[in-house]
Design a protein around this motif. Structure first.
Motif, PDB file in Angstrom:
ATOM      1  N   GLY A   1       0.816  -1.212   0.000  1.00 37.77           N
ATOM      2  CA  GLY A   1       0.000   0.000   0.000  1.00 37.77           C
ATOM      3  C   GLY A   1       0.845   1.255   0.000  1.00 37.77           C
ATOM      4  O   GLY A   1       0.552   2.228  -0.702  1.00 37.77           O
ATOM      5  N   LYS A   2       1.916   1.231   0.783  1.00 39.28           N
ATOM      6  CA  LYS A   2       2.764   2.426   0.880  1.00 39.28           C
ATOM      7  C   LYS A   2       3.530   2.690  -0.416  1.00 39.28           C
ATOM      8  O   LYS A   2       3.675   3.831  -0.841  1.00 39.28           O
ATOM      9  CB  LYS A   2       3.738   2.281   2.054  1.00 39.28           C
ATOM     10  N   VAL A   3       4.020   1.627  -1.024  1.00 38.64           N
ATOM     11  CA  VAL A   3       4.730   1.786  -2.295  1.00 38.64           C
ATOM     12  C   VAL A   3       3.764   2.306  -3.355  1.00 38.64           C
ATOM     13  O   VAL A   3       4.084   3.221  -4.129  1.00 38.64           O
ATOM     14  CB  VAL A   3       5.362   0.448  -2.754  1.00 38.64           C
ATOM     15  N   THR A   4       2.557   1.738  -3.365  1.00 37.36           N
ATOM     16  CA  THR A   4       1.557   2.178  -4.335  1.00 37.36           C
ATOM     17  C   THR A   4       1.254   3.660  -4.158  1.00 37.36           C
ATOM     18  O   THR A   4       1.146   4.411  -5.139  1.00 37.36           O
ATOM     19  CB  THR A   4       0.266   1.359  -4.160  1.00 37.36           C
ATOM     20  N   ALA A   5       1.133   4.106  -2.911  1.00 36.79           N
ATOM     21  CA  ALA A   5       0.837   5.513  -2.640  1.00 36.79           C
ATOM     22  C   ALA A   5       1.934   6.422  -3.190  1.00 36.79           C
ATOM     23  O   ALA A   5       1.660   7.505  -3.709  1.00 36.79           O
ATOM     24  CB  ALA A   5       0.656   5.734  -1.140  1.00 36.79           C
ATOM     25  N   THR A   6       3.194   5.964  -3.089  1.00 31.81           N
ATOM     26  CA  THR A   6       4.309   6.752  -3.619  1.00 31.81           C
ATOM     27  C   THR A   6       4.196   6.921  -5.131  1.00 31.81           C
ATOM     28  O   THR A   6       4.448   7.997  -5.678  1.00 31.81           O
ATOM     29  CB  THR A   6       5.654   6.062  -3.283  1.00 31.81           C
ATOM     30  N   LEU A   7       3.802   5.827  -5.796  1.00 29.58           N
ATOM     31  CA  LEU A   7       3.627   5.908  -7.242  1.00 29.58           C
ATOM     32  C   LEU A   7       2.477   6.860  -7.591  1.00 29.58           C
ATOM     33  O   LEU A   7       2.570   7.658  -8.519  1.00 29.58           O
ATOM     34  CB  LEU A   7       3.352   4.520  -7.824  1.00 29.58           C
ATOM     35  N   LEU A   8       1.405   6.753  -6.833  1.00 30.59           N
ATOM     36  CA  LEU A   8       0.266   7.639  -7.081  1.00 30.59           C
ATOM     37  C   LEU A   8       0.654   9.105  -6.882  1.00 30.59           C
ATOM     38  O   LEU A   8       0.173   9.988  -7.594  1.00 30.59           O
ATOM     39  CB  LEU A   8      -0.895   7.302  -6.139  1.00 30.59           C
ATOM     40  N   ALA A   9       1.535   9.361  -5.899  1.00 31.19           N
ATOM     41  CA  ALA A   9       1.954  10.742  -5.616  1.00 31.19           C
ATOM     42  C   ALA A   9       2.580  11.380  -6.854  1.00 31.19           C
ATOM     43  O   ALA A   9       2.306  12.540  -7.173  1.00 31.19           O
ATOM     44  CB  ALA A   9       2.927  10.763  -4.440  1.00 31.19           C
ATOM     45  N   ASP A  10       3.400  10.617  -7.574  1.00 31.39           N
ATOM     46  CA  ASP A  10       4.020  11.159  -8.784  1.00 31.39           C
ATOM     47  C   ASP A  10       2.969  11.466  -9.852  1.00 31.39           C
ATOM     48  O   ASP A  10       3.016  12.494 -10.517  1.00 31.39           O
ATOM     49  CB  ASP A  10       5.050  10.162  -9.353  1.00 31.39           C
ATOM     50  N   GLU A  11       2.012  10.551  -9.982  1.00 26.19           N
ATOM     51  CA  GLU A  11       0.942  10.777 -10.969  1.00 26.19           C
ATOM     52  C   GLU A  11       0.090  11.980 -10.596  1.00 26.19           C
ATOM     53  O   GLU A  11      -0.318  12.770 -11.452  1.00 26.19           O
ATOM     54  CB  GLU A  11       0.055   9.534 -11.070  1.00 26.19           C
ATOM     55  N   LEU A  12      -0.192  12.107  -9.288  1.00 23.83           N
ATOM     56  CA  LEU A  12      -0.975  13.255  -8.819  1.00 23.83           C
ATOM     57  C   LEU A  12      -0.283  14.557  -9.198  1.00 23.83           C
ATOM     58  O   LEU A  12      -0.916  15.498  -9.681  1.00 23.83           O
ATOM     59  CB  LEU A  12      -1.142  13.199  -7.296  1.00 23.83           C
ATOM     60  N   ALA A  13       1.029  14.610  -8.963  1.00 26.46           N
ATOM     61  CA  ALA A  13       1.782  15.830  -9.266  1.00 26.46           C
ATOM     62  C   ALA A  13       1.722  16.155 -10.760  1.00 26.46           C
ATOM     63  O   ALA A  13       1.585  17.315 -11.154  1.00 26.46           O
ATOM     64  CB  ALA A  13       3.231  15.676  -8.805  1.00 26.46           C
ATOM     65  N   GLU A  14       1.786  15.109 -11.598  1.00 30.41           N
ATOM     66  CA  GLU A  14       1.724  15.343 -13.054  1.00 30.41           C
ATOM     67  C   GLU A  14       0.370  15.916 -13.486  1.00 30.41           C
ATOM     68  O   GLU A  14       0.295  16.838 -14.285  1.00 30.41           O
ATOM     69  CB  GLU A  14       1.960  14.037 -13.819  1.00 30.41           C
TER      70      GLU A  14
END
Lengths: 268, 268
Positions: free
Chosen positions: B34-47
């Motif tokens: 879950g935590k790793v997934t959230a990190t990936l989502l954070a990059d997408e959110l910023a984009e």
């Protein structure tokens, strides 16, 4: 690492000749080391910001000024991005509205100063009123000098009231600006940042230099200007992070005292 | 990963009984994953946020509501922290001032709605005016119902004007709140977050449940409520990140068209 941040500070009462301030400095540091160091500083910044927020007695105002493509947005993203967003407010000052113009030039600025516990960031600021206006001869030299005096008084009101003021001029070379503007033209997903007006401002490079030199005379002990060598983005971020961190440590915010005795409190 | 975010959405026109909504769900996922997934989502959110900012046509309003220690601040820090601070503004609505009370309850809220291109986050919101006021009988049932109708109309003004509205209720159990409040008592550097008044509010747990259930009836297609299982902070962050990301993708902001022909522009 031993960054001598004092070297980048404009001494109160001293005239500045920007030619003699480097744009491409790296503090005799390696880029990779610099980036790792910045990450460590980011954690410390977040910790001290939490104390500032918890203490709720002092505030910090960070002013960012630069020529176009000088790195204001990048500084916000990479340096201010380290903070808890709950304790930060960014203000982007654009062309004033009719109502704003119907007041003195500090009226719209004053509403955006930070409340206690907060960090406010001015991405462009009241200094535009002695920069772009002066360069385009919308105001004369005397008016500019008068405004600078009003700015000094205004900032002294803030610092006397518990708000520290840090002012950063992001100093880039004319060649570096060319590269960055060209980069925006070369990448479709950066093209939106390109503004044809930027070229007209670029043509007034020396006039801006002169106006900035005047603006930098508002540097005081309590509201200093720093001239940040900004050709290297990583060094710019590192140096600004270090200066903000040193300032927060000097402000020394404390977690507030409380009358509560935790041992006596029973949660039902 | 396959988070069915629809499952957490309150259907328009449907009454909600919060007892039947879980607080401790983990989406059959492992914490580390879950935590790793959230990190990936954070990059997408910023984009996607950059696109929203560049497009400068739509806006996003995120409303965070929860009981004390429900995780609003943590959500701001960990989810909203992914965004470029330049495009975000957080509003913390505290006890209204005399001037704010001299106006209708949406007056101070309206000034904080996002301008085009921006993400606004309400850490507490206009919903407090049908929650804390209702629970303490400062307003009666009829007034609360009337206010909810005004809220529906107000949010519809926003959504009709290009602002998406996402409302999150962070749903924690009474036991989890106890643990978190106790944790604040047990740690000197967290004690400043503890407010003796929180225990009085905790004693009104069921009254708040009932008031929240009423508030959740304002869920619509355009301005939905999500009930977020929030006992596990990592799952809360992940789920909210996913919902914001899905919403941004659905808004589908585009880098703006330009009349410029980059090849024709020469930087001197």
């Amino acid at each position: 690492m031993n960054l001598k941040t004092e070297d980048y500070r404009v001494k109160a009462g001293k005239a500045v000749s920007l030619k003699s301030w480097k744009t491409d400095e790296k503090g005799s540091m390696d880029k990779e080391v610099g980036k790792v160091t910045a990450t460590l500083l980011a954690d410390e910044l977040a910790e001290w910001q939490e104390r500032l927020y918890a203490e709720n007695k002092q505030a910090l105002l960070i002013v960012l000024q630069a020529r176009d493509a000088g790195g204001k947005d990048g500084t916000v993203k990479h340096v201010i991005g380290a903070f808890n967003p709950n304790g930060v407010r960014i203000s982007n000052f654009k062309v004033p509205s009719e109502e704003e113009l119907a007041h003195d030039f500090l009226w719209r600025i004053h509403t955006q100063t930070p409340r206690k516990g907060m960090v406010a960031v001015f991405n462009r600021s009241h200094y535009e009123d002695v920069l772009v206006t002066r360069v385009h001869n919308l105001i004369d030299h005397q008016t500019a000098q008068q405004r600078l005096e009003h700015i000094r008084n205004f900032e002294s009101l803030l610092t006397d009231s518990g708000t520290r003021v840090l002012k950063f001029y992001l100093h880039i070379s004319k060649e570096e600006q060319e590269e960055r503007l060209q980069d925006r033209l070369d990448h479709p997903d950066k093209l939106w940042k390109f503004n044809a007006g930027d070229l007209e401002e670029r043509a007034l490079w020396d006039e801006y230099t002169s106006a900035y030199q005047d603006a930098l005379t508002t540097s005081t002990e309590a509201a200093p200007w720093y001239v940040i060598p900004a050709d290297h983005k990583w060094f710019r971020n590192l140096l600004i992070s270090q200066i903000i961190l040193d300032t927060l440590k000097d402000m020394n915010p404390q977690f507030p005292e409380t009358d509560l005795n935790p041992a006596e409190i029973k949660i039902k």
